[in-house]
Design a protein around this motif. Structure first.
Motif, PDB file in Angstrom:
ATOM      1  N   LEU A  45       0.810  -1.228   0.000  1.00  0.00           N
ATOM      2  CA  LEU A  45       0.000   0.000   0.000  1.00  0.00           C
ATOM      3  C   LEU A  45       0.838   1.272   0.000  1.00  0.00           C
ATOM      4  CD1 LEU A  45      -2.850  -0.734   2.577  1.00  0.00           C
ATOM      5  CD2 LEU A  45      -2.898  -1.000   0.098  1.00  0.00           C
ATOM      6  N   ASN A  46       1.938   1.275   0.759  1.00  0.00           N
ATOM      7  CA  ASN A  46       2.708   2.504   0.938  1.00  0.00           C
ATOM      8  C   ASN A  46       3.200   3.140  -0.361  1.00  0.00           C
ATOM      9  OD1 ASN A  46       2.199   2.419   3.652  1.00  0.00           O
ATOM     10  ND2 ASN A  46       4.260   1.813   4.246  1.00  0.00           N
ATOM     11  N   PRO A  47       3.681   2.382  -1.341  1.00  0.00           N
ATOM     12  CA  PRO A  47       4.101   3.035  -2.590  1.00  0.00           C
ATOM     13  C   PRO A  47       2.960   3.778  -3.301  1.00  0.00           C
ATOM     14  CG  PRO A  47       5.039   0.837  -2.468  1.00  0.00           C
ATOM     15  CD  PRO A  47       4.059   0.956  -1.326  1.00  0.00           C
ATOM     16  N   VAL A  48       1.746   3.256  -3.177  1.00  0.00           N
ATOM     17  CA  VAL A  48       0.588   3.909  -3.804  1.00  0.00           C
ATOM     18  C   VAL A  48       0.307   5.237  -3.112  1.00  0.00           C
ATOM     19  CG1 VAL A  48      -1.886   3.716  -4.283  1.00  0.00           C
ATOM     20  CG2 VAL A  48      -0.403   1.699  -4.516  1.00  0.00           C
ATOM     21  N   TRP A  49       0.225   5.212  -1.768  1.00  0.00           N
ATOM     22  CA  TRP A  49      -0.099   6.442  -1.040  1.00  0.00           C
ATOM     23  C   TRP A  49       1.064   7.428  -1.056  1.00  0.00           C
ATOM     24  CZ3 TRP A  49      -4.848   7.027  -1.258  1.00  0.00           C
ATOM     25  CH2 TRP A  49      -5.748   5.980  -1.037  1.00  0.00           C
ATOM     26  N   THR A  50       2.289   6.934  -1.169  1.00  0.00           N
ATOM     27  CA  THR A  50       3.449   7.823  -1.316  1.00  0.00           C
ATOM     28  C   THR A  50       3.368   8.562  -2.639  1.00  0.00           C
ATOM     29  OG1 THR A  50       4.847   6.433   0.076  1.00  0.00           O
ATOM     30  CG2 THR A  50       5.976   7.902  -1.452  1.00  0.00           C
ATOM     31  N   LYS A  51       2.932   7.861  -3.686  1.00  0.00           N
ATOM     32  CA  LYS A  51       2.761   8.512  -4.996  1.00  0.00           C
ATOM     33  C   LYS A  51       1.659   9.564  -4.921  1.00  0.00           C
ATOM     34  CE  LYS A  51       4.480   8.231  -8.493  1.00  0.00           C
ATOM     35  NZ  LYS A  51       5.457   9.162  -9.126  1.00  0.00           N
ATOM     36  N   VAL A  52       0.575   9.281  -4.209  1.00  0.00           N
ATOM     37  CA  VAL A  52      -0.494  10.276  -4.034  1.00  0.00           C
ATOM     38  C   VAL A  52       0.068  11.514  -3.336  1.00  0.00           C
ATOM     39  CG1 VAL A  52      -2.659  10.778  -2.818  1.00  0.00           C
ATOM     40  CG2 VAL A  52      -2.400   8.625  -4.068  1.00  0.00           C
ATOM     41  N   LYS A  53       0.857  11.309  -2.308  1.00  0.00           N
ATOM     42  CA  LYS A  53       1.471  12.430  -1.577  1.00  0.00           C
ATOM     43  C   LYS A  53       2.345  13.262  -2.517  1.00  0.00           C
ATOM     44  CE  LYS A  53       4.277  13.378   2.525  1.00  0.00           C
ATOM     45  NZ  LYS A  53       5.034  12.778   3.634  1.00  0.00           N
ATOM     46  N   GLU A  54       3.148  12.597  -3.333  1.00  0.00           N
ATOM     47  CA  GLU A  54       4.003  13.304  -4.297  1.00  0.00           C
ATOM     48  C   GLU A  54       3.169  14.101  -5.297  1.00  0.00           C
ATOM     49  OE1 GLU A  54       6.379  10.292  -6.201  1.00  0.00           O
ATOM     50  OE2 GLU A  54       7.396   9.751  -4.332  1.00  0.00           O
ATOM     51  N   LEU A  55       2.088  13.506  -5.778  1.00  0.00           N
ATOM     52  CA  LEU A  55       1.225  14.193  -6.751  1.00  0.00           C
ATOM     53  C   LEU A  55       0.535  15.405  -6.125  1.00  0.00           C
ATOM     54  CD1 LEU A  55      -0.321  11.060  -8.484  1.00  0.00           C
ATOM     55  CD2 LEU A  55       1.191  12.743  -9.565  1.00  0.00           C
ATOM     56  N   LEU A  56       0.106  15.262  -4.879  1.00  0.00           N
ATOM     57  CA  LEU A  56      -0.520  16.399  -4.189  1.00  0.00           C
ATOM     58  C   LEU A  56       0.466  17.559  -4.070  1.00  0.00           C
ATOM     59  CD1 LEU A  56      -2.468  14.521  -1.367  1.00  0.00           C
ATOM     60  CD2 LEU A  56      -3.494  15.844  -3.240  1.00  0.00           C
ATOM     61  N   GLN A  57       1.691  17.261  -3.634  1.00  0.00           N
ATOM     62  CA  GLN A  57       2.699  18.314  -3.496  1.00  0.00           C
ATOM     63  C   GLN A  57       3.041  18.930  -4.842  1.00  0.00           C
ATOM     64  OE1 GLN A  57       4.052  19.564  -0.444  1.00  0.00           O
ATOM     65  NE2 GLN A  57       4.448  21.153  -1.966  1.00  0.00           N
ATOM     66  N   LYS A  58       3.186  18.103  -5.861  1.00  0.00           N
ATOM     67  CA  LYS A  58       3.509  18.602  -7.201  1.00  0.00           C
ATOM     68  C   LYS A  58       2.385  19.495  -7.717  1.00  0.00           C
ATOM     69  CE  LYS A  58       5.158  16.855 -11.654  1.00  0.00           C
ATOM     70  NZ  LYS A  58       5.458  15.622 -12.442  1.00  0.00           N
ATOM     71  N   GLY A  59       1.137  19.061  -7.480  1.00  0.00           N
ATOM     72  CA  GLY A  59      -0.010  19.872  -7.911  1.00  0.00           C
ATOM     73  C   GLY A  59      -0.080  21.194  -7.176  1.00  0.00           C
TER      74      GLY A  59
END
Length: 198
Positions: free
Chosen positions: A122-136
């Motif tokens: 699960l962690n790689p998926v939610w880590t990617k969400v975190k990265e996308l939120l920050q990038k956005g």
């Protein structure tokens, strides 16, 4: 490995996934898995090394988040990437693989010793969400104050439909269509992030 070996391994994994979802990991025996799969009990040890290894093999084999590296191009854009992950998360648990989704929910709720295995996937998926939120946010697309709070809220909304059965008395007759939940979830999250959807 022969086709017959692959077939029996897959049958064992399918049976284990079904029984773990229905009875829980602790409530399921290797004998039950093998009876359901039509396999000799010794094959679990031979192919997997025990019930705990079967548990992890289920995630290796069936967890859709394993494809995140293959979607890297699609996930580079904050809007497209976040939409893709949220849709996949909701559809995984509502449509594609309710059994594995239920296993995840059980293990996380019980805070079991297998939680580390679940988090590994699960962690790689939610880590990617975190990265996308920050990038956005950095690009001025997403609007929020706290990345940590926003990530928790996105996760909560993306997984909220899994708790519908807990609130039957409040929700009443549900008009939720499993095929529409992903779209509704994405729209709700994006409104919260201040994104105008077309």
């Amino acid at each position: 490995m022969s086709q017959a070996d692959n077939d029996i391994k897959t049958r064992i994994l399918l049976s284990a996934r079904k029984l773990f979802a229905k009875q829980g990991f602790e409530g399921t025996t290797v004998r039950q898995i093998c009876e359901d799969a039509g396999a000799n009990v010794a094959l679990v040890s031979y192919h997997f090394g025990g019930k705990e290894k079967v548990f992890e093999a289920i995630f290796q084999h069936f967890f859709s988040g394993n494809m995140i590296s293959e979607l890297e191009d699609q996930l580079s854009d904050p809007v497209v990437g976040l939409r893709t992950i949220i849709e996949e998360t909701v559809n995984f648990s509502c449509v594609y693989d309710k059994e594995l989704s239920f296993i995840i929910q059980q293990e996380m709720t019980m805070n079991s010793s297998r939680k580390a295995i679940v988090n590994k996937y699960l962690n790689p998926v939610w880590t990617k969400v975190k990265e996308l939120l920050q990038k956005g946010k950095d690009q001025g697309i997403f609007h929020f104050d706290s990345l940590s709070y926003t990530l928790l809220m996105v996760m909560g909304v993306a997984l909220a439909h899994k708790r519908e059965y807990n609130y039957d008395a409040i929700i009443g007759e549900s008009d939720m269509n499993p095929l529409e939940i992903a779209d509704q979830t994405v729209a709700f999250i994006f409104k919260g992030l201040g994104v105008q959807m077309s």
